[in-house]
Design a protein around this motif. Structure first.
Motif, PDB file in Angstrom:
ATOM      1  N   UNK A   1       7.266  79.448 -21.658  1.00 37.28           N
ATOM      2  CA  UNK A   1       6.520  79.304 -22.911  1.00 37.28           C
ATOM      3  C   UNK A   1       6.080  77.848 -23.130  1.00 37.28           C
ATOM      4  N   UNK A   2       7.000  76.937 -22.838  1.00 35.28           N
ATOM      5  CA  UNK A   2       6.637  75.520 -22.998  1.00 35.28           C
ATOM      6  C   UNK A   2       5.492  75.127 -22.090  1.00 35.28           C
ATOM      7  N   UNK A   3       5.478  75.653 -20.891  1.00 38.32           N
ATOM      8  CA  UNK A   3       4.378  75.357 -19.971  1.00 38.32           C
ATOM      9  C   UNK A   3       3.062  75.926 -20.487  1.00 38.32           C
TER      10      UNK A   3
ATOM     11  N   UNK B   1      -0.098  73.733 -21.525  1.00 39.39           N
ATOM     12  CA  UNK B   1      -1.415  73.944 -20.903  1.00 39.39           C
ATOM     13  C   UNK B   1      -2.492  74.168 -21.960  1.00 39.39           C
ATOM     14  N   UNK B   2      -2.135  74.960 -22.995  1.00 38.35           N
ATOM     15  CA  UNK B   2      -3.104  75.184 -24.078  1.00 38.35           C
ATOM     16  C   UNK B   2      -3.431  73.882 -24.807  1.00 38.35           C
ATOM     17  N   UNK B   3      -2.431  73.053 -25.041  1.00 39.51           N
ATOM     18  CA  UNK B   3      -2.668  71.778 -25.721  1.00 39.51           C
ATOM     19  C   UNK B   3      -3.540  70.854 -24.880  1.00 39.51           C
ATOM     20  N   UNK B   4      -3.300  70.820 -23.573  1.00 39.05           N
ATOM     21  CA  UNK B   4      -4.114  69.979 -22.703  1.00 39.05           C
ATOM     22  C   UNK B   4      -5.546  70.471 -22.628  1.00 39.05           C
ATOM     23  N   UNK B   5      -5.704  71.797 -22.717  1.00 36.82           N
ATOM     24  CA  UNK B   5      -7.058  72.361 -22.609  1.00 36.82           C
ATOM     25  C   UNK B   5      -7.837  72.240 -23.916  1.00 36.82           C
ATOM     26  N   UNK B   6      -7.187  72.586 -25.042  1.00 39.12           N
ATOM     27  CA  UNK B   6      -7.898  72.700 -26.304  1.00 39.12           C
ATOM     28  C   UNK B   6      -7.477  71.654 -27.332  1.00 39.12           C
ATOM     29  N   UNK B   7      -6.577  70.744 -26.967  1.00 43.54           N
ATOM     30  CA  UNK B   7      -6.165  69.708 -27.917  1.00 43.54           C
ATOM     31  C   UNK B   7      -7.289  68.759 -28.278  1.00 43.54           C
ATOM     32  N   UNK B   8      -8.169  68.476 -27.315  1.00 39.14           N
ATOM     33  CA  UNK B   8      -9.305  67.574 -27.577  1.00 39.14           C
ATOM     34  C   UNK B   8     -10.247  68.179 -28.607  1.00 39.14           C
ATOM     35  N   UNK B   9     -10.479  69.499 -28.515  1.00 42.44           N
ATOM     36  CA  UNK B   9     -11.389  70.151 -29.465  1.00 42.44           C
ATOM     37  C   UNK B   9     -10.769  70.240 -30.856  1.00 42.44           C
TER      38      UNK B   9
ATOM     39  N   UNK C   1       1.339  67.994 -33.914  1.00 42.57           N
ATOM     40  CA  UNK C   1       0.895  69.076 -33.036  1.00 42.57           C
ATOM     41  C   UNK C   1       2.059  69.989 -32.685  1.00 42.57           C
ATOM     42  N   UNK C   2       3.201  69.426 -32.435  1.00 41.88           N
ATOM     43  CA  UNK C   2       4.373  70.251 -32.121  1.00 41.88           C
ATOM     44  C   UNK C   2       4.775  71.110 -33.313  1.00 41.88           C
ATOM     45  N   UNK C   3       4.687  70.510 -34.538  1.00 42.39           N
ATOM     46  CA  UNK C   3       5.013  71.295 -35.730  1.00 42.39           C
ATOM     47  C   UNK C   3       4.049  72.443 -35.919  1.00 42.39           C
ATOM     48  N   UNK C   4       2.736  72.167 -35.680  1.00 42.07           N
ATOM     49  CA  UNK C   4       1.735  73.233 -35.821  1.00 42.07           C
ATOM     50  C   UNK C   4       1.983  74.340 -34.811  1.00 42.07           C
ATOM     51  N   UNK C   5       2.246  73.951 -33.600  1.00 42.32           N
ATOM     52  CA  UNK C   5       2.507  74.964 -32.577  1.00 42.32           C
ATOM     53  C   UNK C   5       3.764  75.766 -32.888  1.00 42.32           C
TER      54      UNK C   5
END
Length: 586
Positions: A163-165, A169-177, A128-132
């Protein structure tokens, strides 16, 4: 605790059998110190006795109370020693139980699985970090802003943390989807099949009947509309449909009817009593299922369900085979009509506007459904001559029909050279030769007819029963189940009644039955069981060689067979006194 100690004492050895704690290697320092003073005191006592042998009696009398005191002092020491031994034994048994519990609970495997899950989680986070990061690199740089006079390192750090925040936040919101779109291999699950049960079979047939009831009711109402069962209802439906087709409202009309039907179903589900049908529904009485059935009832139940399933599967197979043969050019003259019709429809769809095509199709469908079909149903001769879809569907063959046609054409081709050779002989020899050749040409599944039944070559089946009648022979004189009932084919010749058993492997078998028509003393129509094929109809034949009549049951064409056997029998027995022939069905 006392119960536990008693249990340990019972399980271990006796205390007297154990080694002294001072001599045992596992003993502690305190245990050794408890035993050393005792030995030291005994040694002092011995030295004193050696020093003063003369005053030993005096010393013993004065030392008696001292020894009693020492004995009372040694009792608690021995008790403490016993408790220590018990504690050591308890520790030993507890260690054994702990070792067994560790062996039973696979702690190591659980730790390994936990480590694997942790490594998977770390890999996913890294991906996920690599994709981001790749998305950040691919994103266009922000537009340049007017530089501030003072740009120091603290401002850059604040931007990076911001930016990290945001990304967090985006990962916490949309990581499940995003995880939902992971591709995983499909698992092949094998469904467990239920064992055969008469109760389950009948329940499934009833469920199928209940599930198909709305469809059958809908088709019955459509047929009633087309055949003008209710003149007023059909007339109103015809006027409404033609008006909708004229104005191009056919599709909205059908959608409105679907919405209306769903609304009525909703009201019915809420408890309203709404019944609308052109043809009155016939309610069939529902018999309550019996909890315990006898063997005969179970057998009859299975036969009923099997017969219904056989008929249903047969109809479905006929429809599918006809559709397959229509598209596979089995009969080119029929498929050619479909081919030409598809070309005409394709050219019309390319040239004519869709509005005009919809208008033409709607008008034709209304006239065909309400007028032409009514005329064809009322006049079957017109239908047989001019109803093209009906003619095409009825003339389409099924696979068994095609197989039968191929067999007949093959037999005709084999018969042609025989007839040509027989035409070269004289008239009398020609007549005899034809009879012989016809007898030789007819074969059963096991071989030539006269060889199967050990008859003369002149004996062959009558024209009425060239293919025979499928039936089962019930010989009630036999007690073995294999000899009691036999499946096979029944033939009638000029002088004999022949039954070929389907279980006979050789051309001439003892399982085949040959009855001379002159030996028959009684012929009757007989009914075995209504659940058998042909509604259980059969023929009972009485001969002098059998104690009980022979029954040829489960005959679909029972009346035809009975008439053929009886007519041939009367021809042979015309010169003698004919036996009593009755037709009652028992």
């Amino acid at each position: 605790m006392l119960k536990r100690l008693d249990k340990i004492r019972f399980r271990g050895q006796k205390r007297d059998e154990f080694l002294d704690l001072a001599e045992s290697p596992n003993a502690s320092d305190s245990e050794c110190n408890d035993d050393i003073p005792v030995k030291h005191r005994s040694s002092l006592k011995d030295t004193e006795e050696q020093r003063d042998p003369a005053g030993s009696g005096m010393l013993t009398m004065s030392a008696a109370p001292i020894q009693d005191y020492k004995m009372t002092d040694a009792d608690p020491l021995s008790e403490v020693k016993g408790h220590l031994e018990i504690a050591l034994l308890e520790k030993h048994f507890l260690q054994e139980e702990l070792r067994k519990l560790r062996e039973e609970t696979n702690v190591e495997t659980l730790k390994q699985e936990l480590e694997k899950e942790k490594s998977k989680r770390v890999d996913l986070e890294q991906k996920m970090n690599d994709i981001l990061r790749s998305r950040l690199e691919d994103s266009p740089p922000p537009p340049p802003k007017p530089q501030v006079a003072s740009l120091n390192g603290t401002g850059d750090k604040q931007k990076e943390t911001f930016r990290c925040r945001i990304w967090k936040w985006l990962y916490e919101r949309f990581g499940v989807y995003i995880e939902d779109f992971r591709f995983q291999p499909e698992e092949n699950t094998v469904e467990t099949e239920e064992p055969l049960s008469a109760k389950r079979l009948t329940e499934n047939m009833r469920r199928l009947k209940r599930g198909a009831k709305p469809v059958t009711n809908f088709m019955r109402n459509l047929s009633a509309l087309s055949s003008w069962h209710s003149v007023y209802t059909s007339a109103i439906a015809f006027i409404i449909y033609m008006n909708a087709a004229w104005h191009g409202w056919v599709l909205p009309m059908f959608l409105f009817l679907a919405i209306l039907r769903l609304s009525l179903n909703y009201l019915i589900a809420k408890g309203w009593r709404i019944q609308w049908s052109i043809v009155p529904e016939v309610s069939e009485p529902m018999e309550p299922p019996k909890e315990e059935l006898t063997v005969s009832e179970k057998f009859q139940l299975v036969l009923d369900v099997a017969q219904k399933a056989q008929n249903l599967f047969g109809k479905m197979a006929d429809v599918l085979e006809k559709i397959k043969n229509l598209f596979m050019w089995v009969q080119p003259e029929i498929t050619q009509k479909l081919y030409v019709g598809l070309w005409v429809a394709f050219i019309a769809s390319c040239l004519l506007p869709y509005k005009l095509m919809g208008f033409m199709i709607g008008i034709y469908a209304g006239i065909k459904f309400f007028i032409i079909d009514f005329m064809f149903k009322s006049c079957p001769k017109l239908r047989d001559k001019y109803d093209t879809p009906y003619i095409v569907w009825t003339t389409l063959p099924t696979d068994p029909q095609l197989k039968e046609r191929n067999n007949t054409t093959l037999s005709r081709r084999q018969m042609q050279p025989v007839v040509a050779r027989s035409g070269q002989s004289t008239s009398m020899s020609c007549g005899i030769g034809r009879e012989e050749e016809s007898g030789r040409a007819y074969n059963t599944k096991r071989g030539p007819f006269h060889e199967v039944f050990n008859l003369s070559e002149n004996e062959r089946p009558l024209s009425v029963c060239e293919n025979g009648w499928r039936c089962c022979l019930i010989n009630r004189d036999r007690k073995m189940p294999t000899d009691y009932i036999r499946n096979g084919v029944l033939y009638v010749t000029e002088n004999y009644l022949c039954f070929e058993s389907s279980s006979s492997r050789a051309t001439s078998s003892k399982k085949n039955k040959v009855i001379k028509l002159q030996d028959i003393t009684d012929i009757q129509k007989y009914k075995v069981l209504s659940v058998l094929p042909g509604s259980g109809m059969g023929i009972s034949i009485t001969t002098p060689s059998t104690l009980k009549p022979l029954v040829f049951g489960a005959m679909i064409h029972r009346d035809e067979a009975f008439d053929a056997i009886h007519s041939q029998y009367t021809k042979i027995m015309s010169s003698t006194a004919a036996p009593t022939v009755t037709n009652p069905e028992t």
